[in-house]
Design a protein around this motif. Sequence first.
Motif, PDB file in Angstrom:
ATOM      1  N   CYS A  24       0.834  -1.210   0.000  1.00 34.19           N
ATOM      2  CA  CYS A  24       0.000   0.000   0.000  1.00 34.19           C
ATOM      3  C   CYS A  24       0.866   1.256   0.000  1.00 34.19           C
ATOM      4  N   ALA A  25       1.955   1.209   0.794  1.00 31.45           N
ATOM      5  CA  ALA A  25       2.850   2.373   0.855  1.00 31.45           C
ATOM      6  C   ALA A  25       3.511   2.616  -0.498  1.00 31.45           C
ATOM      7  N   LEU A  26       3.991   1.530  -1.140  1.00 32.39           N
ATOM      8  CA  LEU A  26       4.618   1.664  -2.460  1.00 32.39           C
ATOM      9  C   LEU A  26       3.619   2.150  -3.497  1.00 32.39           C
ATOM     10  N   ALA A  27       2.400   1.628  -3.425  1.00 25.02           N
ATOM     11  CA  ALA A  27       1.364   2.056  -4.365  1.00 25.02           C
ATOM     12  C   ALA A  27       1.036   3.530  -4.170  1.00 25.02           C
ATOM     13  N   ALA A  28       0.988   3.961  -2.903  1.00 17.74           N
ATOM     14  CA  ALA A  28       0.704   5.366  -2.618  1.00 17.74           C
ATOM     15  C   ALA A  28       1.821   6.266  -3.146  1.00 17.74           C
ATOM     16  N   VAL A  29       3.073   5.841  -2.943  1.00 18.42           N
ATOM     17  CA  VAL A  29       4.217   6.614  -3.457  1.00 18.42           C
ATOM     18  C   VAL A  29       4.176   6.685  -4.977  1.00 18.42           C
ATOM     19  N   ALA A  30       3.885   5.547  -5.615  1.00 18.53           N
ATOM     20  CA  ALA A  30       3.803   5.517  -7.078  1.00 18.53           C
ATOM     21  C   ALA A  30       2.686   6.431  -7.586  1.00 18.53           C
ATOM     22  N   LEU A  31       1.530   6.365  -6.918  1.00 17.67           N
ATOM     23  CA  LEU A  31       0.395   7.192  -7.331  1.00 17.67           C
ATOM     24  C   LEU A  31       0.715   8.674  -7.175  1.00 17.67           C
ATOM     25  N   ILE A  32       1.310   9.040  -6.040  1.00 21.15           N
ATOM     26  CA  ILE A  32       1.676  10.441  -5.810  1.00 21.15           C
ATOM     27  C   ILE A  32       2.696  10.908  -6.848  1.00 21.15           C
ATOM     28  N   SER A  33       3.662  10.036  -7.181  1.00 27.74           N
ATOM     29  CA  SER A  33       4.679  10.386  -8.173  1.00 27.74           C
ATOM     30  C   SER A  33       4.048  10.610  -9.540  1.00 27.74           C
ATOM     31  N   ILE A  34       3.117   9.754  -9.922  1.00 29.00           N
ATOM     32  CA  ILE A  34       2.446   9.895 -11.215  1.00 29.00           C
ATOM     33  C   ILE A  34       1.633  11.185 -11.264  1.00 29.00           C
ATOM     34  N   ILE A  35       0.892  11.453 -10.180  1.00 28.70           N
ATOM     35  CA  ILE A  35       0.087  12.682 -10.121  1.00 28.70           C
ATOM     36  C   ILE A  35       0.977  13.905 -10.188  1.00 28.70           C
ATOM     37  N   PHE A  37       4.004  14.116 -11.506  1.00 35.20           N
ATOM     38  CA  PHE A  37       4.594  14.221 -12.846  1.00 35.20           C
ATOM     39  C   PHE A  37       3.600  14.819 -13.834  1.00 35.20           C
ATOM     40  N   ILE A  38       2.350  14.338 -13.776  1.00 35.40           N
ATOM     41  CA  ILE A  38       1.320  14.863 -14.689  1.00 35.40           C
ATOM     42  C   ILE A  38       1.068  16.340 -14.388  1.00 35.40           C
ATOM     43  N   ARG A  39       0.914  16.674 -13.109  1.00 38.12           N
ATOM     44  CA  ARG A  39       0.667  18.065 -12.715  1.00 38.12           C
ATOM     45  C   ARG A  39       1.817  18.964 -13.130  1.00 38.12           C
ATOM     46  N   ASP A  40       3.052  18.465 -12.995  1.00 39.37           N
ATOM     47  CA  ASP A  40       4.241  19.244 -13.332  1.00 39.37           C
ATOM     48  C   ASP A  40       4.386  19.442 -14.840  1.00 39.37           C
ATOM     49  N   SER A  41       3.757  18.559 -15.623  1.00 41.46           N
ATOM     50  CA  SER A  41       3.909  18.591 -17.075  1.00 41.46           C
ATOM     51  C   SER A  41       2.874  19.472 -17.774  1.00 41.46           C
ATOM     52  N   LEU A  42       1.851  19.918 -17.060  1.00 40.38           N
ATOM     53  CA  LEU A  42       0.809  20.733 -17.676  1.00 40.38           C
ATOM     54  C   LEU A  42       1.326  22.141 -17.941  1.00 40.38           C
ATOM     55  N   HIS A  43       1.019  22.671 -19.132  1.00 35.01           N
ATOM     56  CA  HIS A  43       1.521  23.987 -19.505  1.00 35.01           C
ATOM     57  C   HIS A  43       0.381  24.936 -19.841  1.00 35.01           C
ATOM     58  N   ILE A  44       0.684  26.212 -19.770  1.00 31.17           N
ATOM     59  CA  ILE A  44      -0.302  27.246 -20.068  1.00 31.17           C
ATOM     60  C   ILE A  44      -0.501  27.352 -21.584  1.00 31.17           C
ATOM     61  N   HIS A  45      -1.570  28.030 -21.978  1.00 34.86           N
ATOM     62  CA  HIS A  45      -1.848  28.273 -23.381  1.00 34.86           C
ATOM     63  C   HIS A  45      -1.666  29.766 -23.687  1.00 34.86           C
ATOM     64  N   GLY A  46      -1.595  30.090 -24.964  1.00 36.00           N
ATOM     65  CA  GLY A  46      -1.495  31.492 -25.381  1.00 36.00           C
ATOM     66  C   GLY A  46      -0.163  32.133 -25.082  1.00 36.00           C
ATOM     67  N   ILE A  47       0.929  31.350 -25.173  1.00 33.93           N
ATOM     68  CA  ILE A  47       2.258  31.876 -24.885  1.00 33.93           C
ATOM     69  C   ILE A  47       2.596  33.061 -25.789  1.00 33.93           C
ATOM     70  N   ASP A  48       2.158  33.002 -27.029  1.00 32.68           N
ATOM     71  CA  ASP A  48       2.513  34.052 -27.992  1.00 32.68           C
ATOM     72  C   ASP A  48       1.895  35.404 -27.653  1.00 32.68           C
ATOM     73  N   GLU A  49       1.001  35.442 -26.679  1.00 29.52           N
ATOM     74  CA  GLU A  49       0.381  36.705 -26.274  1.00 29.52           C
ATOM     75  C   GLU A  49       0.903  37.191 -24.919  1.00 29.52           C
ATOM     76  N   LYS A  50       1.864  36.488 -24.362  1.00 30.26           N
ATOM     77  CA  LYS A  50       2.326  36.802 -23.008  1.00 30.26           C
ATOM     78  C   LYS A  50       3.714  37.455 -23.046  1.00 30.26           C
ATOM     79  N   HIS A  51       3.821  38.589 -22.342  1.00 30.14           N
ATOM     80  CA  HIS A  51       5.095  39.307 -22.245  1.00 30.14           C
ATOM     81  C   HIS A  51       5.858  38.876 -20.997  1.00 30.14           C
ATOM     82  N   VAL A  52       7.163  38.702 -21.150  1.00 29.06           N
ATOM     83  CA  VAL A  52       8.019  38.393 -20.000  1.00 29.06           C
ATOM     84  C   VAL A  52       9.223  39.327 -20.020  1.00 29.06           C
TER      85      VAL A  52
END
Length: 337
Positions: A24-35, A37-52
Amino acid sequence: MVSEEESVLLDLVQVFTGYLLCSCALAAVALISIIWFIRDSLHIHGIDEKHVLVTGCDSGFGDLAARQLDQRGFRVIAACLTEPGASRLRAAASPRLQTVLLNVTDSASVGSALEFVRNETGERGLWGLVNNAGISVPIGPTEWMQVDDFKKVLDVNLMGVIEVTLTFLPLLKKARGRVANVASILGRLSLIGGGYCLSKWGVEAFSDSLRRDMLHFGVKVSIIEPGFFKTQVTDLGLIEDDLKKRWNALPVEVRRSYGDSYLQEYTKLQAFSVGLLCSSDISKVTSCMQHALSARNPRTRYAAGWDAKLFWIPLSYVPTCVADFITGLLLPSPKDT
């Protein structure tokens, strides 16, 4: 009395329970890691309209970050200290990239940059601010410094970050944008005297308070903590020349307390540690800047470089006596001690 069969059964139950808990502990660690990774990989849209806005773009991290963000599609405003630095950057980037001259220690210069950025961004506001401008010299033994030496570094690395951020904050709030402040692993672990470590600890504290204050306004604040990289900050020629001048300016009794060979041993160890640890791949830092500006969920802190992740940051968590012993190996001992 417990029979032999019951004893065996109890042992099996304990083994099965332990196995189940571990699974259960390993499964929880794996699930948290997957979540994560997915959360970290999401990107914003409309970059070409954003000034930095990126500061310190004459060379190093700032120069590369501006070019990479430009290639990514952002509307980059690269703040350079000098016109030659701005010209080189414009020649290497797309026509979309804009440059502005900015001295972060000059309030009038900061105000002029604000007007330029405000005209460029209009009602959209400023999506991203990367506070990258910084200097390192003078650094060295604390006793070799004057008060003005500390002020020189703090004015650029800390007060410059604070003034630029406060000046552009209304535009960042309008866009519900991002701030990425370049600190250092030396903002966690003071290895050397002078203003550099002080300034980076200050950047860490300022960024933490700013992040919490801006949470309700949708402005996200990230801290980038590079390890050792080959830039002007770690230019051994500049550092050694400055150290020699300071050594020669010391009173005779102070030099005598360190010993005649101290400066040579000090610079030799500095050269060894910088040569051993410094990476030439500065894209490890600029990739953190890109993620902080383009990820839907930017990280609070980014450790850039293997030495930051595996050595310096872990070292900052060990007992002080252990950290003092290890960092002490990087410095020579004065002859009078």
